[in-house]
Design an enzyme around this catalytic site. Structure first.
Site, PDB file in Angstrom:
ATOM      1  CG  ASP A   1      -1.103   3.619   0.135  1.00  0.00           C
ATOM      2  OD1 ASP A   1      -1.704   4.620  -0.306  1.00  0.00           O
ATOM      3  OD2 ASP A   1      -0.828   3.487   1.334  1.00  0.00           O
TER       4      ASP A   1
ATOM      5  CE1 TYR B   1      -5.414   4.967   6.946  1.00  0.00           C
ATOM      6  CE2 TYR B   1      -5.974   2.780   7.754  1.00  0.00           C
ATOM      7  CZ  TYR B   1      -5.920   3.697   6.728  1.00  0.00           C
ATOM      8  OH  TYR B   1      -6.394   3.345   5.488  1.00  0.00           O
TER       9      TYR B   1
ATOM     10  N   GLY C   1       6.483   9.563   3.360  1.00  0.00           N
ATOM     11  CA  GLY C   1       5.055   9.328   3.192  1.00  0.00           C
ATOM     12  C   GLY C   1       4.697   8.988   1.758  1.00  0.00           C
TER      13      GLY C   1
ATOM     14  CG  HIS D   1      -8.429   9.097   6.114  1.00  0.00           C
ATOM     15  ND1 HIS D   1      -8.104   8.039   6.942  1.00  0.00           N
ATOM     16  CD2 HIS D   1      -7.397   9.969   6.185  1.00  0.00           C
ATOM     17  CE1 HIS D   1      -6.915   8.285   7.500  1.00  0.00           C
ATOM     18  NE2 HIS D   1      -6.469   9.441   7.055  1.00  0.00           N
TER      19      HIS D   1
ATOM     20  CB  SER E   1       2.906   4.526  -0.339  1.00  0.00           C
ATOM     21  OG  SER E   1       2.183   3.390   0.012  1.00  0.00           O
TER      22      SER E   1
ATOM     23  CG  ASP F   1      -8.181   3.879   0.871  1.00  0.00           C
ATOM     24  OD1 ASP F   1      -8.556   4.331   1.984  1.00  0.00           O
ATOM     25  OD2 ASP F   1      -7.058   3.325   0.715  1.00  0.00           O
TER      26      ASP F   1
ATOM     27  N   GLY G   1      10.548   7.859   5.144  1.00  0.00           N
ATOM     28  CA  GLY G   1       9.754   8.781   5.952  1.00  0.00           C
ATOM     29  C   GLY G   1       9.080   9.886   5.166  1.00  0.00           C
TER      30      GLY G   1
HETATM   31  C1  GLA Z   1      -2.821   5.366   4.142  1.00  0.00           C
HETATM   32  C2  GLA Z   1      -3.483   4.042   3.764  1.00  0.00           C
HETATM   33  C3  GLA Z   1      -4.395   4.208   2.551  1.00  0.00           C
HETATM   34  C4  GLA Z   1      -5.352   5.385   2.706  1.00  0.00           C
HETATM   35  C5  GLA Z   1      -4.587   6.625   3.164  1.00  0.00           C
HETATM   36  C6  GLA Z   1      -5.523   7.771   3.476  1.00  0.00           C
HETATM   37  O1  GLA Z   1      -1.917   5.757   3.146  1.00  0.00           O
HETATM   38  O2  GLA Z   1      -2.501   3.092   3.478  1.00  0.00           O
HETATM   39  O3  GLA Z   1      -5.103   3.011   2.333  1.00  0.00           O
HETATM   40  O4  GLA Z   1      -6.400   5.071   3.572  1.00  0.00           O
HETATM   41  O5  GLA Z   1      -3.799   6.372   4.319  1.00  0.00           O
HETATM   42  O6  GLA Z   1      -6.158   8.188   2.321  1.00  0.00           O
END
Ligand code: GLA
Length: 346
Positions: free
Chosen positions: A149, A198, A106, A16, A108, A18, A104
């Protein structure tokens, strides 16, 4: 037939930060998504995926209107359609998507899909240009994400983590020693509240930034100056998290894995207490990893509200599952891989 392979990512520290002009230390991982494009003289792209049965037909001049993209079927292809809308390919054809990313986990998978598709459709330029297009595509389909990401998926270097300064949009390759095992464990908590949560955090950070300026550039005194206690906690997380990113980079350079691990533990506390993005299942997964001898540190990774946990460990310290609340949860051991636009030399 052109193809592009984009890796997933795990964020070692700096969550959190970026979208707050802060800093983060992600790495691209050795699992990812491949897009293979067979051009044809038609005005649409036929998109198929190993993971879904329905094929999507996307006009090459698909409208970037969020309402139309949000109504597009099949739903799995909405982000892809947004990428097409921004990439504006010169021709149609068929695109096959295949992925080795665990669902799932995480890691990305959405950024990997967007980056692979943008690259195979001919979007050119340095990683930041491709990452910006992918971020904009996510925004068009309602996810107000930052650049973490897609920038990692496009621009990381094999064998290295990527230190990103989102204020200047500059990056530095940080070598990762083979003496550390990067472990990701699934918390088992995949709640749909994630998107709403988010977006709420993004809005809270914007409210704090309206008072003290971008949180990634703020200092402890700015945090104290915030009168709203909730915004103060959110800001404190971002400010302290950026300092922890710098400290982890220094610890890794010094070979101090125990020190880096302790900073991951602090990061988790901050994400749970000040930023309130952890859940009982995520806390339990962190505790389960920390209980394994040879684990230097563990924390929630990514957006939170469920999802995954990352740990730095001695090789061999963690197996292929970890017991969380009496249930075995999947564990992945990941190596730092090359971004889509930085393939390793043969
Ligand atoms: C998700 C979002 C990113 C970033 C993270 C937290 O992965 O896609 O842009 O904000 O959460 O760091």
């Amino acid at each position: 037939m052109p193809n592009a392979r984009a890796p997933g990512r795990v964020n070692l520290i700096g969550d959190h930060t970026d979208y707050n002009a802060g800093r983060a230390l992600p790495m691209a991982v050795d699992v990812g998504t491949t897009a293979t494009f067979e051009p044809a003289p038609i005005a649409s792209l036929q998109l198929s995926s190993d993971a879904f049965t329905e094929v999507a037909t996307i006009p090459v001049d698909v409208d970037p209107d969020p309402r139309q993209l949000g109504a597009l079927e099949p739903a799995w292809a909405r982000l892809a359609a947004a990428v097409v809308a921004l990439a504006r390919p010169a021709t149609g054809g068929s695109v096959r998507i295949s992925s080795t990313l665990p669902i799932g986990a995480g890691l990305s998978s959405s950024a990997a899909l967007a980056v692979a598709l943008a690259c195979v459709l001919g979007v050119e330029g340095p990683p930041i240009v491709v990452a910006r297009l992918c971020q904009q595509a996510e925004h068009l389909v309602g996810a107000p994400v930052g650049l973490l990401d897609p920038l990692t998926s496009a621009g990381a270097r094999a064998g290295h983590a990527l230190l990103v300064d989102f204020a200047t949009l500059t990056t530095r390759d940080v070598p990762l020693t083979e003496a550390v095992d990067v472990v990701v464990a699934d918390s088992g908590d995949h709640r749909s509240l994630r998107e709403a949560g988010y977006a709420a955090r993004v809005a809270e950070c914007e409210a704090a930034a309206a008072v003290v300026g971008p949180l990634g550039l703020a200092g402890p005194d700015d945090v104290v100056g915030l009168r709203d206690p909730l915004l103060r906690r959110r800001a404190r997380h971002v400010v302290t998290e950026c300092a922890r990113v710098d400290a982890v980079v220094a610890a890794l350079a010094a070979g101090d894995l125990a020190g880096a691990g302790a900073l991951l533990v602090e990061s988790h506390r901050s994400l749970a207490d000040d930023f309130e993005v952890s859940t009982p299942a995520v806390d339990a997964a962190v505790a389960a990893l920390l209980a394994c001898p040879g684990v230097h540190g563990a924390r929630l990774t990514g957006g939170g509200f469920g999802g995954s946990v990352v740990a730095l460990a001695e090789p061999g310290a963690v197996g292929t599952t970890v017991s969380v609340g009496g249930r075995p949860r999947s564990v992945w051991h990941l190596r730092p891989a090359a971004g889509c636009l930085r393939p390793s030399p043969p």
